[in-house]
Every structure is written in structure tokens, then in C-alpha cells.
Design a protein around this motif. Structure first.
Motif, PDB file in Angstrom:
ATOM      1  N   PHE A   5       0.779  -1.027  -0.066  1.00 49.59           N
ATOM      2  CA  PHE A   5      -0.101   0.014   0.030  1.00 49.59           C
ATOM      3  C   PHE A   5       0.831   1.392   0.150  1.00 49.59           C
ATOM      4  O   PHE A   5       1.862   1.200   0.428  1.00 49.59           O
ATOM      5  CB  PHE A   5      -0.987   0.200   1.044  1.00 49.59           C
ATOM      6  CG  PHE A   5      -1.793  -1.132   1.312  1.00 49.59           C
ATOM      7  CD1 PHE A   5      -3.134  -0.702   0.586  1.00 49.59           C
ATOM      8  CD2 PHE A   5      -2.034  -2.280   1.943  1.00 49.59           C
ATOM      9  CE1 PHE A   5      -4.121  -1.507   0.475  1.00 49.59           C
ATOM     10  CE2 PHE A   5      -2.825  -3.117   1.797  1.00 49.59           C
ATOM     11  CZ  PHE A   5      -4.145  -2.926   1.125  1.00 49.59           C
ATOM     12  N   ARG A  35      -8.074   2.342  -0.113  1.00 51.89           N
ATOM     13  CA  ARG A  35      -8.781   1.074   0.486  1.00 51.89           C
ATOM     14  C   ARG A  35      -8.447   1.515   1.813  1.00 51.89           C
ATOM     15  O   ARG A  35      -7.506   2.231   2.375  1.00 51.89           O
ATOM     16  CB  ARG A  35      -7.828  -0.257   0.197  1.00 51.89           C
ATOM     17  CG  ARG A  35      -7.632  -0.877  -1.266  1.00 51.89           C
ATOM     18  CD  ARG A  35      -9.250  -1.151  -1.821  1.00 51.89           C
ATOM     19  NE  ARG A  35      -8.926  -1.495  -3.110  1.00 51.89           N
ATOM     20  CZ  ARG A  35      -9.111  -3.017  -3.611  1.00 51.89           C
ATOM     21  NH1 ARG A  35      -9.192  -3.722  -2.619  1.00 51.89           N
ATOM     22  NH2 ARG A  35      -8.950  -3.372  -4.614  1.00 51.89           N
ATOM     23  N   LYS A  36      -9.409   0.886   2.639  1.00 52.86           N
ATOM     24  CA  LYS A  36      -9.545   1.136   4.111  1.00 52.86           C
ATOM     25  C   LYS A  36      -8.599  -0.001   4.819  1.00 52.86           C
ATOM     26  O   LYS A  36      -8.612  -1.144   4.759  1.00 52.86           O
ATOM     27  CB  LYS A  36     -10.866   0.813   4.648  1.00 52.86           C
ATOM     28  CG  LYS A  36     -11.133   1.090   6.201  1.00 52.86           C
ATOM     29  CD  LYS A  36     -12.501   1.216   6.617  1.00 52.86           C
ATOM     30  CE  LYS A  36     -12.870   1.632   8.003  1.00 52.86           C
ATOM     31  NZ  LYS A  36     -14.033   1.765   8.523  1.00 52.86           N
ATOM     32  N   VAL A  42      -6.237   4.902   5.249  1.00 53.56           N
ATOM     33  CA  VAL A  42      -6.402   4.376   3.960  1.00 53.56           C
ATOM     34  C   VAL A  42      -5.062   4.225   3.286  1.00 53.56           C
ATOM     35  O   VAL A  42      -4.087   5.144   3.638  1.00 53.56           O
ATOM     36  CB  VAL A  42      -7.568   5.343   3.266  1.00 53.56           C
ATOM     37  CG1 VAL A  42      -8.826   5.157   3.842  1.00 53.56           C
ATOM     38  CG2 VAL A  42      -7.027   6.672   3.174  1.00 53.56           C
ATOM     39  N   TRP A  44      -3.299   3.077  -0.988  1.00 48.20           N
ATOM     40  CA  TRP A  44      -3.652   2.679  -2.413  1.00 48.20           C
ATOM     41  C   TRP A  44      -2.942   1.442  -2.748  1.00 48.20           C
ATOM     42  O   TRP A  44      -1.678   1.389  -2.333  1.00 48.20           O
ATOM     43  CB  TRP A  44      -3.357   3.901  -3.554  1.00 48.20           C
ATOM     44  CG  TRP A  44      -4.453   4.668  -3.629  1.00 48.20           C
ATOM     45  CD1 TRP A  44      -5.162   5.103  -4.654  1.00 48.20           C
ATOM     46  CD2 TRP A  44      -4.662   5.781  -2.844  1.00 48.20           C
ATOM     47  NE1 TRP A  44      -6.145   5.875  -4.609  1.00 48.20           N
ATOM     48  CE2 TRP A  44      -5.804   6.436  -3.215  1.00 48.20           C
ATOM     49  CE3 TRP A  44      -3.972   6.502  -1.755  1.00 48.20           C
ATOM     50  CZ2 TRP A  44      -6.231   7.794  -2.703  1.00 48.20           C
ATOM     51  CZ3 TRP A  44      -4.447   7.705  -1.022  1.00 48.20           C
ATOM     52  CH2 TRP A  44      -5.544   8.392  -1.845  1.00 48.20           C
ATOM     53  N   LEU A  45      -3.552   0.325  -3.166  1.00 53.57           N
ATOM     54  CA  LEU A  45      -2.876  -0.884  -3.523  1.00 53.57           C
ATOM     55  C   LEU A  45      -1.760  -0.436  -4.660  1.00 53.57           C
ATOM     56  O   LEU A  45      -2.205   0.244  -5.569  1.00 53.57           O
ATOM     57  CB  LEU A  45      -3.814  -1.998  -4.293  1.00 53.57           C
ATOM     58  CG  LEU A  45      -4.332  -2.920  -3.166  1.00 53.57           C
ATOM     59  CD1 LEU A  45      -5.526  -3.778  -3.694  1.00 53.57           C
ATOM     60  CD2 LEU A  45      -3.086  -3.674  -2.477  1.00 53.57           C
ATOM     61  N   GLU A  48      -2.700  -1.613  -8.240  1.00 57.38           N
ATOM     62  CA  GLU A  48      -3.784  -0.839  -8.647  1.00 57.38           C
ATOM     63  C   GLU A  48      -3.121   0.685  -9.252  1.00 57.38           C
ATOM     64  O   GLU A  48      -3.678   1.092 -10.379  1.00 57.38           O
ATOM     65  CB  GLU A  48      -4.877  -0.274  -7.839  1.00 57.38           C
ATOM     66  CG  GLU A  48      -5.598  -1.580  -7.413  1.00 57.38           C
ATOM     67  CD  GLU A  48      -6.816  -1.383  -6.516  1.00 57.38           C
ATOM     68  OE1 GLU A  48      -7.625  -2.333  -6.312  1.00 57.38           O
ATOM     69  OE2 GLU A  48      -6.949  -0.355  -6.034  1.00 57.38           O
TER      70      GLU A  48
END
Length: 109
Positions: A5, A35-36, A42, A44-45, A48
Motif C-alpha cells: 500500500f 482502500r480502508k 487508508v 492505495w494498492l 492498482e
């Protein structure tokens, strides 16, 4: 270990966009939503973000003079590596430093 993440700041640095632009793209549903990770965090992957970057269309414009710098990307990768490296707590590190200092002192007398 590779980070799974990224924070908003890290995403912005990797993509060389501002955090405001990332947030705007998310609101406009043109960028993957975060994403939580916990109740207050939070992220981000990474896969992605990479997929989004790969899907960007090829530009027919010449690159601006500042394009091609990998300095920001290296900084993000280093920060991600440091996040996953085991670190001693500050109190443990102080204890190690104090022990080393005591070992270097000469006995009085």
C-alpha cells in the motif's frame, strides 16, 4: 519486501502529480479509490496504481524538460523499504547507546 500500500503522498510522488490532483481524480472516478486499512487509515494498492499508470494513453506531445527524473520514485521505494525493515524502538536504541558509553568509560580510582 515490496510495499503493498501507498499513502496519498507516496502515490503523488510516484506519479509526479500533486496530492490535490490525485484526490480530484478519485472524486471524478478516474483513479482507483483508496482502500480502508484500519479505522483511521487508508492507502492505495501499489498494483492498482501501477495498472492505472500503465493504462494511461501514450502522448504525442514532447516531454517537458523535467520529465525523466527518477529521484522521487527512488525516494518512495526507499521509504517503502524502510517501512518494512525491522527497527529497534527509541528506548531500546537509547539503552544500546548507554551501554556502549559505559563500556568506553575508564573505571575511576
Amino acid at each position: 519486501m515490496k510495499a503493498l500500500f501507498l499513502s496519498l503522498t507516496e502515490v503523488a510522488e510516484v506519479l509526479t502529480l500533486s496530492t490535490a490532483t490525485i484526490q480530484e481524480l478519485v472524486r471524478e472516478k478516474q483513479f482507483p479509490p483508496p482502500r480502508k486499512l484500519s479505522s483511521c487509515r487508508v492507502g492505495w494498492l501499489l498494483r492498482e496504481v501501477e495498472a492505472w499508470a500503465e493504462d494511461r494513453p501514450v502522448s504525442d506531445l514532447p516531454p517537458p524538460p523535467n520529465t525523466g527524473s527518477t529521484k522521487a520514485f527512488r525516494k518512495v521505494l526507499k521509504a517503502a523499504d524502510e517501512m518494512h525493515a525491522p527497527k529497534a524502538s527509541a528506548s531500546i536504541q537509547r539503552g544500546v547507546d548507554q551501554t556502549a558509553e559505559q563500556g568506553n568509560r575508564k573505571p575511576s580510582g
